[in-house]
Design a protein around this motif. Structure first.
Motif, PDB file in Angstrom:
ATOM      1  N   TYR A   1       0.835  -1.208   0.000  1.00 54.60           N
ATOM      2  CA  TYR A   1       0.000   0.000   0.000  1.00 54.60           C
ATOM      3  C   TYR A   1       0.870   1.259   0.000  1.00 54.60           C
ATOM      4  N   ALA A   2       1.910   1.246   0.826  1.00 53.61           N
ATOM      5  CA  ALA A   2       2.804   2.408   0.889  1.00 53.61           C
ATOM      6  C   ALA A   2       3.424   2.682  -0.480  1.00 53.61           C
ATOM      7  N   ARG A   3       3.896   1.656  -1.129  1.00 49.89           N
ATOM      8  CA  ARG A   3       4.495   1.836  -2.457  1.00 49.89           C
ATOM      9  C   ARG A   3       3.481   2.371  -3.456  1.00 49.89           C
ATOM     10  N   ALA A   4       2.267   1.840  -3.404  1.00 53.57           N
ATOM     11  CA  ALA A   4       1.246   2.257  -4.361  1.00 53.57           C
ATOM     12  C   ALA A   4       0.815   3.699  -4.170  1.00 53.57           C
ATOM     13  N   HIS A   5       0.994   4.221  -2.957  1.00 56.13           N
ATOM     14  CA  HIS A   5       0.544   5.582  -2.664  1.00 56.13           C
ATOM     15  C   HIS A   5       1.699   6.541  -2.360  1.00 56.13           C
ATOM     16  N   GLY A   6       2.898   6.155  -2.735  1.00 58.33           N
ATOM     17  CA  GLY A   6       4.020   7.072  -2.649  1.00 58.33           C
ATOM     18  C   GLY A   6       4.512   7.369  -1.252  1.00 58.33           C
ATOM     19  N   LEU A   7       4.388   6.411  -0.336  1.00 60.59           N
ATOM     20  CA  LEU A   7       4.875   6.586   1.030  1.00 60.59           C
ATOM     21  C   LEU A   7       6.138   5.754   1.233  1.00 60.59           C
ATOM     22  N   ALA A   8       7.087   6.293   1.974  1.00 63.86           N
ATOM     23  CA  ALA A   8       8.202   5.490   2.465  1.00 63.86           C
ATOM     24  C   ALA A   8       7.728   4.709   3.686  1.00 63.86           C
ATOM     25  N   LEU A   9       8.305   3.530   3.898  1.00 65.53           N
ATOM     26  CA  LEU A   9       8.006   2.747   5.097  1.00 65.53           C
ATOM     27  C   LEU A   9       9.283   2.644   5.923  1.00 65.53           C
ATOM     28  N   THR A  10       9.235   3.184   7.131  1.00 64.90           N
ATOM     29  CA  THR A  10      10.383   3.127   8.038  1.00 64.90           C
ATOM     30  C   THR A  10      10.201   1.966   9.005  1.00 64.90           C
TER      31      THR A  10
END
Length: 274
Positions: A173-182
């Protein structure tokens, strides 16, 4: 070191220094040392009770403030608009800076006005108090609500993630919506390095088990990691993990590990599978 970038303006070094549970002089010395070694990403929060110590390190280091990515957060009991604003003001004062690079809601609350909290988070970004905004410890359904229903321009989500805990749905989901995951607790508080498969891979490459576990995360697109390390040796070892080269056989061994071990789940945590 690779820098993660997002459409909403985030530029975050992929490997950072987690500072919990360090406090006082220990924390200040660790941050100064990390910056000296080449770290440019520091993670803190009011709940860690070390923002003043991090601020002292920022004043002591020779590295200019504009070269450092600084993340802080707001605790779950301060998500009312006025309390959120006060929390960030207190953080900025303790850190000795006019702006943080990433400001996050640390945990969702059980009973809260989600819309008003997110509106305040967005407003703080628009006012320039935070370059980017994000959330931590949000399950997928809640993250989806914030992004899709409320339209918040999030840049990152921070969650527990390591070789023993699957976060693939959140990561997708993060990748699909342009979020980095820490990934916090990226070494599972030492449990990752105890796994026979991780030790086997480490022996094969002549590296530390912790470096294998860390590189597995850092090899993933859009993933950052913030291991806590206070000694020079451990800080350098984490940096050197960037040089480890894992192959398909290594990744297959890691994929076969059990993926249900969560080491951070306080009583106020959300329903993780919601």
């Amino acid at each position: 070191m690779r820098t993660l970038t997002t459409a909403n303006g985030l530029h975050m070094p992929q490997l950072g220094l987690g500072t919990w549970p360090m406090k006082g002089e220990e924390c200040t010395a660790a941050v100064v040392q990390a910056l000296e070694l080449g770290y440019r990403h520091i993670d803190t929060a009011p709940a860690y009770e070390n923002e003043d110590a991090v601020g002292q390190a920022l004043r002591q280091t020779q590295v200019p403030r504009e070269a450092i990515h600084l993340t802080t957060k707001v605790w779950w009991d301060k998500l009312q608009p006025a309390a959120m604003r006060q929390s960030l003001e207190d953080s900025l004062r303790a850190l000795g800076t006019e702006q943080v690079d990433l400001f996050m809601i640390h945990w969702p609350a059980k009973d809260w006005d989600l819309r008003r909290s997110i509106e305040t988070l967005v407003a703080l970004r628009e006012e320039g108090k935070a370059r980017n905004i994000g959330v931590a410890n949000f399950p997928l359904a809640l993250l989806r609500q914030v992004v899709e229903e409320l339209g918040a321009p999030l840049s990152a989500i921070q969650v527990e993630y390591h070789v023993l805990l699957d976060q693939q749905h959140l990561l997708d989901y993060a990748r699909a919506h342009g979020l980095a995951l820490t990934a916090y607790t990226p070494l599972a508080r030492g449990l990752a390095a105890e796994q026979p498969a991780i030790r086997e891979i480490a022996a094969k490459h002549g590296v530390l088990p912790s470096q294998v576990a860390l590189k597995w995360l850092l090899d993933q697109d859009g993933v950052a990691a913030i291991p806590k390390a206070s000694s020079r040796a451990n800080q350098q070892a984490n940096l050197d993990a960037l040089k480890v080269q894992l192959d398909d056989a290594d990744r297959a061994l890691i994929a076969a590990l059990p993926k249900g071990k969560r080491v951070v789940s306080p009583e106020f945590a959300p329903e993780w599978d919601a």
